[in-house]
Scaffold this motif. Sequence first.
Motif: not given
Length: 181
Positions: A43-53
């Motif tokens: 799974v590519n969660a790179s965008f989500l993992e770039s979010l503080l929240g």
Amino acid sequence: MPAHQPVGTSTTKATPARGKRAPKDAGQQETAPAAEVFAVDQVNASFLESLLGYNARRASLSLVGVFVKCMEGFDLKIVEFSLLSLVGGNPGITSRQLCQQLDVLPPNMVGMIEVMTRRGFLERRPHPRDGRAMGLYLTEAGRALVDQAEPQLKASESAAVSHLSVEEQQQLLNLLQKLYR
């Protein structure tokens, strides 16, 4: 009309209605539309993992799980334990001060205080400076509960973050507090 086009035909293709196929031209084979099919191995969660929240929520879920599991042994919810811990550390604290510290609405706090009082953990006494307010104090049972629960919770939480160095744990704590103070 172009010379090479047979009479009675059009140069534009009609779009078929939803759910219907366009009639096939003579000599053309009918083929199903190519649907792209993917299989995800990683799974590519790179965008989500770039979010503080997103990261705060994931960390919170992990640590709240530790908190909840520890409090089950004392038959307490997180906010109930937090209330008792604050009263234990601040004898005479008012319900208004508790509301502010825990970000709980006054009607909800009144109910929680009542429940903790009925369970024998809290008692109310007149406030020494404000005749309209009542100060909250732990009973002997409340003190015993807090004295037993606080070290267990601290140990459980420490085990959950043991993969972080002491410096990283302190830095994380400081950064998290900066977000709400």
